[in-house]
Motif scaffolding. Structure first.
Motif, PDB file in Angstrom:
ATOM      1  N   LYS A 192       0.260  -1.264  -0.023  1.00  0.00           N
ATOM      2  CA  LYS A 192       0.045   0.398  -0.192  1.00  0.00           C
ATOM      3  C   LYS A 192       0.679   0.959  -0.111  1.00  0.00           C
ATOM      4  CE  LYS A 192      -1.169  -0.114   5.160  1.00  0.00           C
ATOM      5  NZ  LYS A 192       0.205  -0.411   5.226  1.00  0.00           N
ATOM      6  N   THR A 193       0.384   2.484  -0.328  1.00  0.00           N
ATOM      7  CA  THR A 193       1.560   3.862  -0.419  1.00  0.00           C
ATOM      8  C   THR A 193       1.927   3.841   0.653  1.00  0.00           C
ATOM      9  OG1 THR A 193      -0.893   4.257  -1.992  1.00  0.00           O
ATOM     10  CG2 THR A 193       0.986   6.067  -0.954  1.00  0.00           C
ATOM     11  N   THR A 242       5.255   5.418  -2.773  1.00  0.00           N
ATOM     12  CA  THR A 242       4.504   6.617  -2.786  1.00  0.00           C
ATOM     13  C   THR A 242       3.031   6.456  -3.097  1.00  0.00           C
ATOM     14  OG1 THR A 242       5.947   7.164  -4.904  1.00  0.00           O
ATOM     15  CG2 THR A 242       6.536   8.648  -2.869  1.00  0.00           C
ATOM     16  N   ASN A 243       3.091   5.851  -4.637  1.00  0.00           N
ATOM     17  CA  ASN A 243       2.115   5.656  -5.189  1.00  0.00           C
ATOM     18  C   ASN A 243       1.659   4.064  -5.517  1.00  0.00           C
ATOM     19  OD1 ASN A 243       3.611   6.683  -7.379  1.00  0.00           O
ATOM     20  ND2 ASN A 243       2.556   4.553  -8.505  1.00  0.00           N
ATOM     21  N   GLU A 254       1.269  13.347  -6.024  1.00  0.00           N
ATOM     22  CA  GLU A 254       0.891  12.280  -5.218  1.00  0.00           C
ATOM     23  C   GLU A 254       2.882  11.733  -4.334  1.00  0.00           C
ATOM     24  OE1 GLU A 254      -0.760   8.778  -6.533  1.00  0.00           O
ATOM     25  OE2 GLU A 254      -1.365   8.102  -4.689  1.00  0.00           O
ATOM     26  N   THR A 291       3.011  11.639  -0.225  1.00  0.00           N
ATOM     27  CA  THR A 291       3.315  10.390   0.456  1.00  0.00           C
ATOM     28  C   THR A 291       4.762  10.414   0.521  1.00  0.00           C
ATOM     29  OG1 THR A 291       1.550   9.090  -0.979  1.00  0.00           O
ATOM     30  CG2 THR A 291       3.207   8.217  -0.084  1.00  0.00           C
TER      31      THR A 291
END
Ligand code: HPA
Length: 272
Positions: free
Chosen positions: A122-123, A234-235, A249, A253
Motif C-alpha cells: 500500500k501507499t 509513494t503510489n 502524490e 506520500t
C-alpha cells in the motif's frame, strides 16, 4: 578525458572542501532529502561547484552533498540525484557513485520513490530491494571498460547485500517499521507506465517500479561498493487502483512517511 580521471578531480575537490573518508553513503530519493538535516557538523557542497558533476533539473531535488557525523560515523549524503530521463548520459548518472568510490566509500544506501505493483503493498510502505530487473534498455557500463573501476563483466548475482538486508529486516522489526522485501524494476520514464506495462511487470516478477537506482547499483557493484536499496512506495502503479498517478502524490506520500523513513535510516547507520 577518462571517467576515472574526472572522478578523481571531483573527489579531490570534495576533499579540499572538507569531505573526509565516508563510512557510509546515502542517496536520498524524491521527497526524502530531509534526512540530511539529521547529520551533525555538516559540510554542504552544492553539485554545481564540483568539477564534472551533473546537476539535477528535478525541482524536488536539492542538489548537494552533505557530509558529517551520525552516531560517530562519517556519513556522506546525496540530496538529489540526476536521472536518465533528464537527458543525462548514463556516464553522468553514475558519476556521483564513481566519485564516492574515489573518496573510499565502502557501503551505500540507495533510496527512491517507486510505484507499488504488488497488490499486497500500500501507499506509504517501505520495500527493501532484494533484487532488480533492468528494464532501461541500456547499461551504464556500456563503452570501454576502465579497469580502475572494475572488471569488464561484473557479477550481479548478489547486487544487494544479503547480510545487510537481513540486518535491515531485524531493525525494521525492532523499530516497528513494517518493511516489505521485493523486486524493483527500472524504467526510463519520464512518462509513468501504462496499466498493460504494469500487468507485464507483475507477470515477470516485479513488486515496484521506478526511474532510478538501477544504474547506480550496477556502477556500485562494478566498483565493489556494498549496496542496500530502499524504495518508498509513494503510489500504487498504473491500473492497480484505477486512478491517475501524479508527481504531487509521489511527493506528498514521501513527505508523509518522512518521520519513519528518517528513523529507519538512522537505525541502519547506527547499527552499521
Ligand atoms: N512509476 C515509475 N516511477 C515512479 C512511480 C511509478 O508509479 N512512482 C514513483 N516513481
Amino acid at each position: 578525458m577518462e571517467e576515472h580521471l574526472k572522478a578523481q578531480e571531483a573527489a579531490h575537490y570534495l576533499e579540499k572542501a572538507g569531505i573526509g573518508k565516508p563510512k557510509i553513503g546515502v542517496i536520498l530519493g524524491s521527497g526524502l532529502g530531509n534526512f540530511a538535516d539529521e547529520i551533525e557538523d555538516a559540510v554542504e557542497i552544492p553539485y554545481k561547484e564540483i568539477p564534472h558533476f551533473p546537476v539535477s533539473t528535478v525541482q524536488s531535488h536539492k542538489g548537494q552533498f552533505v557530509f558529517g557525523n551520525l552516531f560517530g560515523k562519517a556519513v556522506l549524503a546525496m540530496q538529489g540525484r540526476v536521472h536518465y530521463y533528464e537527458g543525462y548520459t548514463m556516464n553522468q548518472v553514475i558519476f556521483p557513485i564513481r566519485v564516492m568510490q574515489k573518496l573510499g566509500l565502502p557501503s551505500l544506501i540507495i533510496t527512491n520513490a517507486a510505484g507499488g505493483i504488488n497488490r499486497h503493498y500500500k501507499t506509504g510502505d517501505f520495500m527493501l530491494i532484494a533484487d532488480h530487473i533492468n528494464y532501461l534498455g541500456t547499461n551504464p557500463l556500456i563503452g570501454s571498460n576502465e579497469q580502475e573501476f572494475g572488471e569488464r563483466f561484473p557479477d550481479m548475482s548478489s547486487a544487494y547485500d544479503q547480510q545487510w538486508i537481513s540486518e535491515a529486516e531485524r531493525i525494521g522489526r525492532e523499530s516497528e517499521i513494517s518493511l516489505r522485501k521485493g523486486i524493483y524494476i527500472a524504467v526510463t520514464g519520464p512518462s509513468f507506465e501504462t496499466p498493460a506495462e504494469i500487468r507485464m511487470f507483475e507477470k515477470i516478477g516485479a513488486d515496484a517500479v521506478g526511474m532510478s537506482t538501477v544504474p547506480e547499483v550496477i556502477a556500485a557493484n562494478h566498483m565493489g561498493i556494498e549496496v542496500l536499496g530502499i524504495s518508498c512506495i509513494t503510489n500504487m502503479a498504473a491500473g492497480v487502483l484505477h486512478q491517475k498517478i501524479t508527481s504531487e502524490e509521489v511527493i506528498e506520500t514521501a513527505k508523509r512517511v518522512r518521520p519513519d523513513f528518517i528513523r529507519l535510516l538512522k537505525s541502519l547507520i547506527k547499527e552499521k
